[in-house]
Design a protein around this motif. Structure first.
Motif, PDB file in Angstrom:
ATOM      1  N   GLU A 183      -4.666 -19.804  39.173  1.00 48.19           N
ATOM      2  CA  GLU A 183      -4.053 -18.471  39.253  1.00 48.19           C
ATOM      3  C   GLU A 183      -5.065 -17.362  39.021  1.00 48.19           C
ATOM      4  N   LEU A 184      -5.928 -17.567  37.983  1.00 49.20           N
ATOM      5  CA  LEU A 184      -6.932 -16.548  37.704  1.00 49.20           C
ATOM      6  C   LEU A 184      -7.932 -16.454  38.846  1.00 49.20           C
ATOM      7  N   GLY A 185      -8.233 -17.608  39.451  1.00 46.79           N
ATOM      8  CA  GLY A 185      -9.190 -17.646  40.558  1.00 46.79           C
ATOM      9  C   GLY A 185      -8.688 -16.863  41.761  1.00 46.79           C
ATOM     10  N   ASN A 186      -7.351 -16.694  41.856  1.00 43.61           N
ATOM     11  CA  ASN A 186      -6.800 -15.950  42.990  1.00 43.61           C
ATOM     12  C   ASN A 186      -6.923 -14.442  42.809  1.00 43.61           C
ATOM     13  N   ARG A 187      -7.163 -14.008  41.594  1.00 44.51           N
ATOM     14  CA  ARG A 187      -7.314 -12.572  41.376  1.00 44.51           C
ATOM     15  C   ARG A 187      -8.615 -12.095  42.013  1.00 44.51           C
ATOM     16  N   PRO A 188      -8.577 -10.951  42.661  1.00 45.14           N
ATOM     17  CA  PRO A 188      -9.815 -10.487  43.302  1.00 45.14           C
ATOM     18  C   PRO A 188     -10.907 -10.118  42.294  1.00 45.14           C
ATOM     19  N   GLU A 189     -10.499  -9.778  41.041  1.00 42.95           N
ATOM     20  CA  GLU A 189     -11.512  -9.367  40.061  1.00 42.95           C
ATOM     21  C   GLU A 189     -12.385 -10.525  39.622  1.00 42.95           C
ATOM     22  N   PHE A 190     -11.860 -11.758  39.736  1.00 38.31           N
ATOM     23  CA  PHE A 190     -12.607 -12.907  39.225  1.00 38.31           C
ATOM     24  C   PHE A 190     -13.194 -13.730  40.360  1.00 38.31           C
ATOM     25  N   GLU A 191     -14.478 -13.993  40.253  1.00 37.98           N
ATOM     26  CA  GLU A 191     -15.164 -14.747  41.290  1.00 37.98           C
ATOM     27  C   GLU A 191     -14.982 -16.243  41.064  1.00 37.98           C
ATOM     28  N   ASN A 231     -12.609  -3.154  31.581  1.00 37.94           N
ATOM     29  CA  ASN A 231     -11.592  -3.807  30.753  1.00 37.94           C
ATOM     30  C   ASN A 231     -11.331  -5.250  31.181  1.00 37.94           C
ATOM     31  N   ALA A 232     -12.424  -5.942  31.478  1.00 42.95           N
ATOM     32  CA  ALA A 232     -12.270  -7.321  31.958  1.00 42.95           C
ATOM     33  C   ALA A 232     -11.552  -8.181  30.919  1.00 42.95           C
ATOM     34  N   THR A 233     -11.799  -7.896  29.644  1.00 39.12           N
ATOM     35  CA  THR A 233     -11.179  -8.705  28.589  1.00 39.12           C
ATOM     36  C   THR A 233      -9.658  -8.539  28.606  1.00 39.12           C
ATOM     37  N   GLU A 234      -9.203  -7.274  28.688  1.00 39.31           N
ATOM     38  CA  GLU A 234      -7.764  -7.024  28.714  1.00 39.31           C
ATOM     39  C   GLU A 234      -7.135  -7.667  29.957  1.00 39.31           C
ATOM     40  N   LEU A 235      -7.836  -7.553  31.050  1.00 37.74           N
ATOM     41  CA  LEU A 235      -7.338  -8.115  32.296  1.00 37.74           C
ATOM     42  C   LEU A 235      -7.109  -9.613  32.144  1.00 37.74           C
ATOM     43  N   LEU A 236      -8.129 -10.283  31.556  1.00 37.62           N
ATOM     44  CA  LEU A 236      -8.030 -11.730  31.371  1.00 37.62           C
ATOM     45  C   LEU A 236      -6.849 -12.059  30.458  1.00 37.62           C
ATOM     46  N   GLU A 237      -6.743 -11.332  29.340  1.00 39.92           N
ATOM     47  CA  GLU A 237      -5.661 -11.592  28.383  1.00 39.92           C
ATOM     48  C   GLU A 237      -4.290 -11.413  29.044  1.00 39.92           C
ATOM     49  N   ASN A 238      -4.157 -10.277  29.750  1.00 37.24           N
ATOM     50  CA  ASN A 238      -2.857  -9.996  30.357  1.00 37.24           C
ATOM     51  C   ASN A 238      -2.496 -11.023  31.423  1.00 37.24           C
ATOM     52  N   GLU A 239      -3.483 -11.457  32.168  1.00 33.94           N
ATOM     53  CA  GLU A 239      -3.228 -12.478  33.184  1.00 33.94           C
ATOM     54  C   GLU A 239      -2.738 -13.769  32.531  1.00 33.94           C
ATOM     55  N   ILE A 240      -3.428 -14.137  31.419  1.00 38.10           N
ATOM     56  CA  ILE A 240      -3.033 -15.379  30.746  1.00 38.10           C
ATOM     57  C   ILE A 240      -1.602 -15.250  30.223  1.00 38.10           C
ATOM     58  N   TRP A 241      -1.285 -14.092  29.646  1.00 35.82           N
ATOM     59  CA  TRP A 241       0.066 -13.906  29.120  1.00 35.82           C
ATOM     60  C   TRP A 241       1.102 -13.823  30.257  1.00 35.82           C
ATOM     61  N   ARG A 242       0.671 -13.342  31.413  1.00 36.45           N
ATOM     62  CA  ARG A 242       1.598 -13.304  32.535  1.00 36.45           C
ATOM     63  C   ARG A 242       1.940 -14.733  32.975  1.00 36.45           C
ATOM     64  N   ILE A 243       0.912 -15.577  32.974  1.00 36.85           N
ATOM     65  CA  ILE A 243       1.111 -16.961  33.404  1.00 36.85           C
ATOM     66  C   ILE A 243       1.876 -17.737  32.340  1.00 36.85           C
TER      67      ILE A 243
END
Lengths: 111, 866
Positions: B548-556, B702-714
């Motif tokens: 799921e995180l890999g599908n985000r455009p922000e994460f390579e 805010n890469a850290t917040e992005l990662l956290e929020n994505e994890i909490w979304r999942i």
């Protein structure tokens, strides 16, 4: 008995300097001279002479040294320094002008 | 001079004078016909109250003394204003020297000597397992070893252990995982931790079925519970369970791991006998009268006995005891010692400088003093006057220096890295005052008393013609001057080169290739046991996160691992057995279970074989990848591909086949050499917790917040801890080095500045003394250029001697310096030669203005002046 508190401020210094201008003298000698020359009118508490002598010495106006008195006893003698001589002239002058001023006022009519 | 006599002398003289007066008065009274008794009585009456005369004269002497000193101080102040450049130089040098060195002395005192806050901290030791053959970093103990130590030891009154753990605290609608230590019953007593409130755990808390209990750190009490009163005794919800708060740790005695929560450590018999996972931090409190060395020997014997019964895991492993101070500040002590030495060098330069300045000043004053002396001035009066004159700038500098030191210390306390953070709790006052007092005394002696005595002690008649430089005395003075120049040059050179070498070593450390990329990588630590109790569901959850995180455009690219470099997510230390080889026993390596993309995300290069692929799933053959160090240490560099390993804690004993070798990483920071690591696929085993790492697609805010929020979304109920940017973690590891580097730079720069001022002062003084000789030579036909060279040669000869001595000192001190610094080598001839060259050029430049002036003087003018 009058104490030196009754003497005008600074007068004692002037008197001591004047007495010592006649030659070196120990403390008792200064007290006697003061008493004799004022014909007993100025009687200073003898003890209070010493703080004055030491103060004058610190100001550099008189010098002191230990020597032998007439009756061959150890005594501390005071003598006028060059600076003291100048100071004496200054003080005498000031005193004369002061008393002259006071005289002028007193000899005029009151009111 | 009466004021220099003791009060008793004054009293005795006065007494003599009074007695003499009274006897003369008595005699006079007798002559007037009084009886002896009456005469004496009357004399006393006329003299007045003797005691009040005495008192008046004493008071007079006191006020006179104070007035005189004030007068002399005013005179000193006027002298200072008369030559402001001299005054400013003196105050500047002294302020910088005093401020810097007192600050450093205070920090050094705190780190090297000041008592730690833990109760009777001198008896607290840290016990770690060490293996000399494998050249591994000392590591924590396995439970099996720890409990054997407890049973067999005799030197400790308490031996306790703590193990890392995580507990979830609900904060709003999120779960935050708090760093937790499970601590054995003797852990807190052994450490000597003090309580801010409540009490430590007692035996009841360790009984089966006891009510869950927790001790909070000061920080967690302040930040998580807002410092609430009455927290002790109440219950808080941790991991969804009510837990009783029994105490709060004192602010100054935190848990050694920095855990926010402490809970009782209870182990199943299976866990307690395990010897392949090293995760217990062991703290011991030495019994009264037991020295650390004796306890060390004792423990080594015990370790040998354990190794004999458990060779597979313990062969070659021993125990090392470290004092608490060394454990807490060990890495810093070397660098602090170096700072301390540079501080002493700086003080040496400052004092050499002060002597020079005082001599130069004295030269200017000498004729005046000589005249006053010959006119009958008392020598003691002259000494006192000179001393008080010099005292004015010294007092000003002491005040300014104290202010400077105070501000430096406050800056240090605020910006010092956490490893030095004990500074922020430290009360600087007493040490600061002590250091200042000592420096004040030395300064007063060097720059106040000595010059005054020296100046007045010389044959003052010769002082009249001192500027001619003809007397034997003045030739001796020139020797002293040359020695002072050499001393300053030598000290400055040692300081510059020493700082340069340290600087270089630290710079190398900062530039060290860590073996992985950290820029643009964000990590978060997840606790998955609660939501995903079984291995299969954990593995599936990890894969869903990666997808799921890999599908985000922000994460390579995204990967998971049980441990991340430089983050609190710890590597598990595992006993490793190589099957069928003659590699030997007692091998240990860090183990990390990673997803297939892990090496890619961190740019860890593959060196041999292959990395993990999707085919390495739960049902296929168990495979492992090892690091270069692993190959070097355990296979002596031979190819390990196809070799089989066995591990302790990775589930039931299984064989793992090595399929690849990757590059080493400095996972504990640049100052720790690379350790052997073994990687296994996530899908086949999971060790400990789980961390996620994502490589961002270019710079992402805010890469850290992005990662956290994505994890909490999942996974909304997921608890997270220690998320952040990996570069920050790298920076944190380098903080101490960077901090020291900045300090050193400031220090060296100040020293150079002071030294240059000093060299300028010394040479101009020197040149002035030789002016007459110079002008005669010029008058006799020496060209100005030659004259310049001649003048310069005088000072530069002294410089060269200083440089040679400095070089010698450096070569000798190098071995010692090497022991202080980090792993890089410091032998660099360029630094030494370079600093010699720098000093020489600075000396030439410092000597230039006065030399040029001297060589250009019109001879007739200069001679007439004399």
């Amino acid at each position: 008995m009058k104490s030196n508190a009754d003497l005008l401020q600074g007068t004692l210094d002037l008197l001591v300097l004047h007495i010592l201008s006649g030659g070196q003298q120990h403390g008792w000698g200064v007290a006697q001279a003061l008493k004799d020359r004022s014909q007993d009118r100025l009687i200073v508490t003898q003890g209070s002479l010493y703080p004055a002598l030491h103060r004058l010495e610190r100001e550099g106006w008189i010098k002191s040294e230990w020597g032998l008195s007439d009756n061959n006893r150890r005594a501390k003698f005071y003598r006028l320094s060059p600076a003291g001589k100048r100071q004496l002239e200054l003080e005498t002058d000031r005193w004369r002008r002061y008393t002259a001023g006071v005289d002028l006022v007193l000899s005029g009519a009151p009111g | 001079m009466k004021t220099w006599f003791s009060r008793r002398d004054i009293d005795r003289e006065l007494e003599d004078e009074i007695q003499f007066h009274l006897s003369l008065e008595t005699e006079a009274n007798r002559r007037r016909g009084m009886s002896q008794a009456d005469a004496e009585r009357q004399a006393r009456i006329d003299f007045g109250p003797i005691e009040s005369v005495r008192e008046e004269m004493r008071a007079q002497a006191r006020t006179y003394w104070i007035r005189e000193r004030l007068k002399e101080l005013r005179y000193g102040w006027r002298q200072l204003l008369r030559s402001p450049s001299y005054g400013l130089t003196l105050v500047g040098i002294l302020t910088a020297g005093i401020g810097l060195s007192v600050a450093v002395l205070t920090v050094a005192h705190q780190i090297l000597l000041a008592p730690l806050s833990y109760a009777d901290a001198g008896r607290v030791v840290i016990l770690q397992e060490v293996n000399a053959d494998q050249r591994l970093e000392p590591e924590d103990a396995s439970p099996g070893n720890f409990f054997d130590w407890v049973d067999m030891q005799s030197g400790f009154s308490h031996l306790g252990a703590s193990a890392p753990y995580g507990l979830d605290l609900r904060s709003g609608d999120r779960l935050i995982s708090l760093e937790t230590s499970r601590v054995s019953r003797h852990y807190l007593p052994a450490l000597g931790a003090r309580m801010a409130a409540g009490r430590p755990f007692d035996a009841l808390h360790y009984e089966a079925g006891a009510e869950p209990a927790v001790i909070l750190s000061w920080e967690s009490w302040q930040t998580r519970f807002d410092g609430a009163d009455g927290l002790v005794g109440s219950t808080v919800e941790l991991d969804g369970q009510p837990v009783r708060v029994v105490g709060i740790l004192n602010e100054r005695t935190p848990d050694l791991r920095g855990a926010e929560l402490l809970i009782p450590l209870n182990m199943s018999p299976g866990e307690a006998s395990g010897r392949s996972g090293n995760y217990l931090s062991v703290v011991g409190r030495l019994q009264d009268g037991v020295a650390i060395d004796d306890a060390n020997e004792d423990m080594q014997a015990i370790a040998l006995a354990i190794a004999a019964t458990h060779p597979t895991t313990n062969s070659g492993w021993s125990v090392r005891l470290t004092s608490l101070r060394e454990h807490l500040l060990g890495r810093e002590t070397g660098i602090v010692t170096a700072l301390l030495v540079s501080c002493l060098l700086l003080l040496g330069i400052v004092f050499a400088n002060l002597s020079t300045l005082a001599m130069a000043k004295g030269l200017a004053r000498a004729p005046e003093l000589a005249i006053r002396y010959s006119l009958g001035a008392d020598r003691r009066v002259l000494i006192r006057q000179l001393a008080i004159e010099n005292l004015v700038p010294v007092v000003i500098s002491l005040v300014l220096g104290a202010a400077l030191a105070w501000s430096i210390l406050n800056i240090l306390a605020r910006y010092a890295p956490p490893s030095l953070s004990d500074l922020s709790h430290y009360d600087f006052g007493p040490t600061l005052a002590g250091g200042l007092t000592v420096l004040a005394l030395i300064t007063t002696l060097v720059s106040v008393v000595l010059p005054a005595v020296r100046l007045t002690s010389r044959d003052l008649a010769s002082a009249m013609r001192i500027s001619g430089g003809r007397s034997t005395r003045s030739r001796q003075n020139i020797r002293v001057q040359q020695a002072l120049i050499a001393l300053q040059v030598c000290l400055t050179m040692v300081l510059i080169a020493g700082s340069g070498l340290l600087y270089q070593s630290l710079q190398k450390l900062l530039d060290t290739d860590l073996g992985f990329s950290h820029y643009g990588r964000v990590t978060a630590e997840l606790f998955t046991y609660g939501l995903h109790p079984d291995a299969a569901s954990r593995s599936a959850f990890a894969q869903s996160l990666i997808d799921e995180l890999g599908n985000r455009p922000e994460f390579e690219a995204v990967a998971t691992a049980s441990a991340m470099p430089l983050t609190p997510a710890l590597y598990s230390r595992e006993g490793v057995e190589v099957i069928g080889g003659d590699v030997g026993d007692g091998l240990r390596a860090s183990a990390n279970s990673v997803s297939t993309q892990y090496f890619d995300v961190l740019d860890i290069p593959l060196q041999r074989g292959r990395i993990f692929g999707p085919e390495d799933d739960f049902d296929s053959q168990r495979v492992a990848i090892v690091s270069e160090q692993f190959v070097k240490r355990f296979f002596k560099g031979a190819s390990p591909l196809g070799e089989r390993l066995r591990f302790g804690v990775l589930g039931p004993p299984r064989e793992w086949t090595i399929v690849g070798v990757v590059g080493d990483i400095l996972d504990a920071g640049p100052a720790t050499p690379p350790q052997p690591i073994v990687y296994v696929p996530n899908a086949q085993a999971r060790i400990g917790g789980m961390s996620i790492i994502a490589k961002t697609n270019g710079p992402v805010d805010n890469a850290t917040e992005l990662l956290e929020n994505e994890i909490w979304r999942i996974s909304p109920a997921q608890s997270l801890s220690s998320s952040g940017v990996l570069t920050d973690a790298v920076e944190k590891a380098l903080q101490a080095a960077r901090f020291v580097l900045t300090l050193l730079s400031v220090f060296a720069a100040t020293a150079v500045g002071i030294a240059v001022i000093g060299l300028y002062g010394t040479t101009s003084y020197f040149v002035r003394r030789r002016k007459r000789e110079t002008t005669i030579r010029v008058a006799l036909g020496l060209t100005p250029l030659r004259a310049l060279m001649w003048v310069q040669s005088q000072t530069l000869a002294a410089c060269l001697i200083g440089i040679l001595i400095g070089g010698g000192v450096l070569l000798m001190g190098m071995v010692w310096l090497q022991a202080l610094v980090y792993t890089t080598s410091i032998r660099d001839p360029f630094v030494i030669l370079g600093s010699a060259a720098v000093i020489f050029v600075l000396a030439v430049l410092a000597a230039a203005p006065s030399s040029i002036r001297s060589a250009n003087t019109d001879p007739s003018l200069a001679l007439r002046q004399d």
